[in-house]
Design a protein around this motif. Sequence first.
Motif, PDB file in Angstrom:
ATOM      1  N   GLU A  85      -0.380  -7.789   3.175  1.00 48.17           N
ATOM      2  CA  GLU A  85       0.095  -8.341   4.455  1.00 48.17           C
ATOM      3  C   GLU A  85       1.623  -8.294   4.562  1.00 48.17           C
ATOM      4  OE1 GLU A  85      -0.507  -9.316   8.148  1.00 48.17           O
ATOM      5  OE2 GLU A  85      -2.081  -8.711   6.743  1.00 48.17           O
ATOM      6  N   ASP A  86       2.327  -8.474   3.444  1.00 51.24           N
ATOM      7  CA  ASP A  86       3.798  -8.419   3.476  1.00 51.24           C
ATOM      8  C   ASP A  86       4.324  -7.045   3.035  1.00 51.24           C
ATOM      9  OD1 ASP A  86       3.070  -8.630   0.837  1.00 51.24           O
ATOM     10  OD2 ASP A  86       4.615 -10.103   0.318  1.00 51.24           O
ATOM     11  N   GLY A  87       3.442  -6.061   2.973  1.00 50.92           N
ATOM     12  CA  GLY A  87       3.854  -4.708   2.614  1.00 50.92           C
ATOM     13  C   GLY A  87       4.426  -3.970   3.816  1.00 50.92           C
ATOM     14  N   THR A  88       4.965  -2.771   3.552  1.00 56.37           N
ATOM     15  CA  THR A  88       5.595  -1.998   4.619  1.00 56.37           C
ATOM     16  C   THR A  88       5.194  -0.523   4.577  1.00 56.37           C
ATOM     17  OG1 THR A  88       7.570  -1.397   3.334  1.00 56.37           O
ATOM     18  CG2 THR A  88       7.649  -3.492   4.556  1.00 56.37           C
ATOM     19  N   VAL A  89       5.162   0.077   5.751  1.00 55.59           N
ATOM     20  CA  VAL A  89       5.047   1.535   5.875  1.00 55.59           C
ATOM     21  C   VAL A  89       6.212   1.997   6.744  1.00 55.59           C
ATOM     22  CG1 VAL A  89       3.662   3.497   6.639  1.00 55.59           C
ATOM     23  CG2 VAL A  89       2.526   1.467   5.695  1.00 55.59           C
ATOM     24  N   THR A  90       7.041   2.856   6.188  1.00 54.87           N
ATOM     25  CA  THR A  90       8.117   3.485   6.942  1.00 54.87           C
ATOM     26  C   THR A  90       7.679   4.907   7.220  1.00 54.87           C
ATOM     27  OG1 THR A  90       9.734   2.139   5.771  1.00 54.87           O
ATOM     28  CG2 THR A  90      10.569   4.090   6.920  1.00 54.87           C
ATOM     29  N   THR A  91       7.594   5.266   8.499  1.00 53.05           N
ATOM     30  CA  THR A  91       7.075   6.593   8.832  1.00 53.05           C
ATOM     31  C   THR A  91       8.078   7.356   9.682  1.00 53.05           C
ATOM     32  OG1 THR A  91       5.154   7.821   9.705  1.00 53.05           O
ATOM     33  CG2 THR A  91       5.689   5.731  10.805  1.00 53.05           C
ATOM     34  N   VAL A 106      -0.250   1.798  16.313  1.00 55.24           N
ATOM     35  CA  VAL A 106      -0.191   0.879  15.158  1.00 55.24           C
ATOM     36  C   VAL A 106      -0.198  -0.576  15.626  1.00 55.24           C
ATOM     37  CG1 VAL A 106       0.890   2.550  13.595  1.00 55.24           C
ATOM     38  CG2 VAL A 106       2.348   0.985  14.902  1.00 55.24           C
ATOM     39  N   ASP A 107       0.417  -0.828  16.789  1.00 52.11           N
ATOM     40  CA  ASP A 107       0.387  -2.188  17.344  1.00 52.11           C
ATOM     41  C   ASP A 107      -1.041  -2.574  17.722  1.00 52.11           C
ATOM     42  OD1 ASP A 107       3.103  -2.441  16.972  1.00 52.11           O
ATOM     43  OD2 ASP A 107       3.635  -2.054  19.069  1.00 52.11           O
ATOM     44  N   ARG A 108      -1.736  -1.657  18.418  1.00 54.58           N
ATOM     45  CA  ARG A 108      -3.113  -1.929  18.828  1.00 54.58           C
ATOM     46  C   ARG A 108      -4.016  -2.177  17.622  1.00 54.58           C
ATOM     47  NH1 ARG A 108      -4.483   2.785  20.971  1.00 54.58           N
ATOM     48  NH2 ARG A 108      -3.787   2.435  23.085  1.00 54.58           N
ATOM     49  N   ALA A 109      -3.703  -1.494  16.504  1.00 56.07           N
ATOM     50  CA  ALA A 109      -4.507  -1.646  15.288  1.00 56.07           C
ATOM     51  C   ALA A 109      -4.207  -2.953  14.551  1.00 56.07           C
ATOM     52  CB  ALA A 109      -4.281  -0.444  14.369  1.00 56.07           C
ATOM     53  N   GLY A 110      -3.197  -3.684  15.024  1.00 55.40           N
ATOM     54  CA  GLY A 110      -2.876  -4.963  14.380  1.00 55.40           C
ATOM     55  C   GLY A 110      -2.074  -4.834  13.094  1.00 55.40           C
ATOM     56  N   HIS A 113       3.282  -5.022  12.527  1.00 56.69           N
ATOM     57  CA  HIS A 113       4.296  -5.799  11.792  1.00 56.69           C
ATOM     58  C   HIS A 113       4.638  -5.174  10.438  1.00 56.69           C
ATOM     59  CE1 HIS A 113       0.341  -7.150  10.543  1.00 56.69           C
ATOM     60  NE2 HIS A 113       0.862  -7.703   9.463  1.00 56.69           N
ATOM     61  N   LYS A 114       3.788  -4.286   9.950  1.00 61.00           N
ATOM     62  CA  LYS A 114       4.063  -3.635   8.656  1.00 61.00           C
ATOM     63  C   LYS A 114       4.790  -2.300   8.829  1.00 61.00           C
ATOM     64  CE  LYS A 114      -0.345  -5.246   6.654  1.00 61.00           C
ATOM     65  NZ  LYS A 114      -1.564  -4.789   5.947  1.00 61.00           N
ATOM     66  N   VAL A 115       4.802  -1.781  10.057  1.00 57.95           N
ATOM     67  CA  VAL A 115       5.181  -0.374  10.271  1.00 57.95           C
ATOM     68  C   VAL A 115       6.528  -0.237  10.974  1.00 57.95           C
ATOM     69  CG1 VAL A 115       4.528   1.798  11.401  1.00 57.95           C
ATOM     70  CG2 VAL A 115       2.758   0.356  10.345  1.00 57.95           C
ATOM     71  N   THR A 116       7.405   0.557  10.383  1.00 56.38           N
ATOM     72  CA  THR A 116       8.648   0.984  11.020  1.00 56.38           C
ATOM     73  C   THR A 116       8.572   2.477  11.261  1.00 56.38           C
ATOM     74  OG1 THR A 116       9.870  -0.709   9.815  1.00 56.38           O
ATOM     75  CG2 THR A 116      11.167   1.063  10.791  1.00 56.38           C
ATOM     76  N   ILE A 117       8.768   2.879  12.520  1.00 54.70           N
ATOM     77  CA  ILE A 117       8.761   4.302  12.862  1.00 54.70           C
ATOM     78  C   ILE A 117      10.205   4.722  13.093  1.00 54.70           C
ATOM     79  CG2 ILE A 117       7.901   6.061  14.456  1.00 54.70           C
ATOM     80  CD1 ILE A 117       5.588   4.121  15.146  1.00 54.70           C
ATOM     81  N   ARG A 118      10.655   5.734  12.363  1.00 53.32           N
ATOM     82  CA  ARG A 118      12.023   6.228  12.521  1.00 53.32           C
ATOM     83  C   ARG A 118      11.957   7.601  13.172  1.00 53.32           C
ATOM     84  NH1 ARG A 118      15.895   3.130   9.254  1.00 53.32           N
ATOM     85  NH2 ARG A 118      17.326   4.736   9.965  1.00 53.32           N
TER      86      ARG A 118
END
Length: 225
Positions: A85-91, A106-110, A113-118
């Motif tokens: 839950e407190d992990g991250t994905v930077t894509t 990713v927002d719709r999938a809930g 909060h873990k995902v940053t898109i660059r």
Amino acid sequence: MVDHPADRAWIDVERYLSETLVKSDDALQQAVSSARQAEMPPIEVAPTAGKLLMLLARLSGARHVLEIGTLAGYSTIWLARGVPEDGTVTTLEFLGKHADVARSNVDRAGVGHKVTIRQGSALETLPLLEAEGAGPFDLVFIDADKVSNVAYLRWALRLSRPGGVIVLDNAVWNGTITDARNPDADVRGIRAALEFLGTDPRVEATAIQTVGSKGWDGFALAVIK
Ligand code: SAH
Ligand code: DHB
Ligand code: MG
């Protein structure tokens, strides 16, 4: 590519395995349908491969994942489900349209909060990430332009910890990789990446062939010593 009888059997098997083991849901299905709606190529990973990414993240205890090549965020959703839950994905994604569609998926999938898109060319974003002190990453999924594969592998090593996992998509590319004289830039990039993984003393690697809805392809898997 010609439609070989085996292709249909492989797709049937993939569907059976997906229905039996993977079990899609609205968020994943909408990630795929939004990609088609936006006229993106159908090159997201297959459902069976997507779930493998989630399981690899779990198996390796990954908390921080780096993905290169987002498309509509289908693989991103799987990876985000594989971290805590407190992990991250930077894509990292070159095209603004893809980044925008992926954001809503990713927002719709809930998992937003873990995902940053660059958005930007990954070879420009990666030095920025390093300068910002990002990482170390526990798992890196490389799935963007194949000509840059070796550069991405070098960045993955630079930004990851020992024991970290690297997954390189499209390692078989319809079998073209065995032709050392093939002048195609993608083929050369994939071959160079496989040769890098086979010779660099910092990694232990293998590759697996796959068949199904994405044709004849595969992925390489490496662990950083
Ligand atoms: N990982 C996705 C599929 C990625 S398809 C999935 O399985 O769902 C490859 C993506 O890489 C495309 O969206 C393409 O726009 C992006 N891409 C291509 N070249 C890139 C670059 N130089 N930097 C960042 N992204 C790139
Ligand atoms: C292509 C790219 C991919 O990452 C993939 O998985 C399949 C096809 C392509 O550029 O054709
Ligand atoms: Mg791919």
